[in-house]
Design an enzyme around this catalytic site. Structure first.
Site, mmCIF file in Angstrom:
data_model
loop_
_atom_site.group_PDB
_atom_site.id
_atom_site.type_symbol
_atom_site.label_atom_id
_atom_site.label_comp_id
_atom_site.label_asym_id
_atom_site.label_seq_id
_atom_site.Cartn_x
_atom_site.Cartn_y
_atom_site.Cartn_z
ATOM 1 C CG HIS A 175 -0.291 0.101 1.978
ATOM 2 N ND1 HIS A 175 -0.032 -1.255 3.567
ATOM 3 C CD2 HIS A 175 0.067 1.249 3.590
ATOM 4 C CE1 HIS A 175 0.927 -0.494 4.399
ATOM 5 N NE2 HIS A 175 0.955 0.997 4.312
ATOM 6 C CG HIS A 324 4.385 1.296 2.665
ATOM 7 N ND1 HIS A 324 4.442 2.396 2.304
ATOM 8 C CD2 HIS A 324 4.898 1.109 3.534
ATOM 9 C CE1 HIS A 324 3.932 2.844 2.955
ATOM 10 N NE2 HIS A 324 3.658 2.109 4.770
HETATM 11 O O1 LIG Z 1 5.784 -1.717 9.621
HETATM 12 C C1 LIG Z 1 6.425 -1.395 8.928
HETATM 13 O O2 LIG Z 1 7.575 -1.601 8.707
HETATM 14 C C2 LIG Z 1 5.678 -0.349 8.156
HETATM 15 C C3 LIG Z 1 3.507 0.055 8.186
HETATM 16 C C4 LIG Z 1 3.503 0.518 7.493
HETATM 17 O O3 LIG Z 1 2.760 0.305 6.796
HETATM 18 C C5 LIG Z 1 4.196 2.056 8.482
HETATM 19 O O4 LIG Z 1 3.475 2.772 9.456
HETATM 20 O O5 LIG Z 1 3.041 3.059 6.651
HETATM 21 FE FE LIG Z 2 2.418 1.646 5.305
#
Ligand SMILES: O=C(O)CCC(=O)C(=O)O
Ligand SMILES: [Fe+2]
Length: 394
Positions: A175, A324
């Site tokens: 996302h 990501h």
């Molecule tokens: O936990 C993570 O590495 C990313 C989590 C996430 O998608 C965010 O904090 O935007």
């Molecule tokens: Fe995120």
């Protein structure tokens, strides 16, 4: 007593399902020795008004294009792949001048994501730095810290609940943050407070590189499209976990290709987490196009970078031009991180960007090759152009 209901589940996004990877939020009991107990997740039972229109001007537009002040202060500038991800060494984020902050915004815009390790910046300083990039977003469903900082998004998992990996697909986890907002985020930061010895890496995928990898006809086709981004599933996931949805869920239409205001490069702006359909085309066509793009985002390693976190690592990513996905391979270890999320501008289509600025929006890969003195005539883009000359699968 803990202010968090014992049935509440700490989760980050997207939570289209009740995400089994997010462990229950535990109370203060037993936390006495944890140094970040006040930053553990908490779901306030409050509601907020819909977001008003915000004036945002990208700080990267104010930066020296060569970024001499920031890069000159670094002891090492290491690109992790050709298209995405740079690690900076020798910088203390607490010491940045306004000029260096602008240059950081531009570097993140160009490289998609920038990493720094051993950063002692605290959450208040992280929020202040984020405010330099834009007004801060408050998430409607994900936890805030127990100390009440509403602009912080807490990422937290620990041993108290075992993940069930079969409950949802890895593709859905890719996302860009809260793209259903009218002015979705720009230069977003996440700092790791506590993490596993190994595992819990995060992956980012470049929307610029995805755009560059497509044929000219398909690029043009996508440039004329818009897509619907929805907060509905995330809000429903929160409600069914017994949580308060703090701001009414919305759905917003954005261009499928947007142009970054500072780089002028075109980027594919859809994501499996929140983009539901392409507007104005038959459903079967929308499903096929989105499925193709989602699979390119999640499966094409040429567009991706993967980061191994350490305590006090921080990542800055430009949510306008990358997607990501976290990994969840570290149970039963604890992983705890804090995000600060500035709002960006309302996404501009290629046509809107060109009308507004009088400039021509660019394909990043072609632009970089041109700067390197490569003869780009006849190369409509990177991967396809070279592969044609070389033959497929050789
Ligand atoms: O936990 C993570 O590495 C990313 C989590 C996430 O998608 C965010 O904090 O935007
Ligand atoms: Fe995120």
């Amino acid at each position: 007593m803990s202010p968090v209901a014992t049935t509440a589940k700490a989760h980050s996004e997207p939570s289209q399902l009740i995400n089994p990877f997010y462990s229950p939020s535990v109370g203060d009991d037993g936390d006495a020795t944890y140094p970040h107990a006040q930053l553990k997740p908490f779901f306030p039972d409050v509601t907020w008004e819909p977001l008003a229109e915000l004036t945002v001007e990208d700080r990267g537009l104010h930066a020296d294009p060569l970024k001499k002040s920031l890069l000159g202060a670094a002891t090492r500038v290491k690109n992790l792949t050709p298209v995405i991800g740079t690690e900076l060494e020798g910088i203390d984020l607490r010491q940045l001048t306004p000029q260096q902050k602008d240059e950081l915004a531009l570097l993140v815009a160009e490289r998609g994501v920038v990493f720094l390790r051993d950063q002692n910046i605290d959450i208040h300083q992280q929020l202040d730095l984020a405010r330099h990039f834009g007004p801060l977003h408050k998430h409607a469903t994900t936890p805030i810290p127990k100390n009440g900082l509403e602009e912080v998004h807490v990422v937290y998992n620990d041993a108290s609940r075992r993940p069930e990996p079969s409950a949802f697909s890895k593709l859905e986890l890719w996302h860009s943050d809260v793209t259903y907002e009218i002015q979705p985020p720009s230069t977003t930061s996440l700092k790791l407070l506590t993490g596993p010895e190994v595992g819990g890496d995060t992956l980012w995928s470049s929307g610029y590189a995805l755009y560059s990898s497509l044929s000219p006809g398909f690029q043009k086709y996508l440039e004329g499209l818009t897509a619907l981004h929805s907060a509905v599933a995330q809000a429903e996931g929160a409600r069914s976990a017994g949580l308060t949805v703090r701001r009414k869920e919305i759905e917003t239409i954005h261009p499928v290709v947007r142009v970054h205001p500072a780089t002028g490069w075109k980027s594919v702006y859809v994501n499996p987490g929140f983009t539901r359909r392409i507007v104005g085309v038959p459903k079967a066509e929308s499903d096929a196009i989105l499925s193709f793009l989602f699979h390119q985002i999640s499966e094409n390693p040429d567009h991706q970078v993967r980061f191994k976190w350490e305590t006090n690592s921080i990542a800055f990513w430009d949510n306008r031009v990358v997607t990501h996905s976290a990994t969840f391979d570290f149970w039963p270890a604890t992983r705890h991180a804090l995000r600060a999320t500035p709002h960006g501008e309302r996404p501009l289509s290629v046509q809107e960007y060109e009308e507004k600025t009088g400039k021509v929006a660019k394909d990043r890969q072609i632009e970089i090759w041109r700067q390197q003195g490569v003869d780009v005539n006849g190369l409509h883009n990177g991967a396809n152009g070279l592969q044609k000359k070389r033959g497929y699968n050789d």
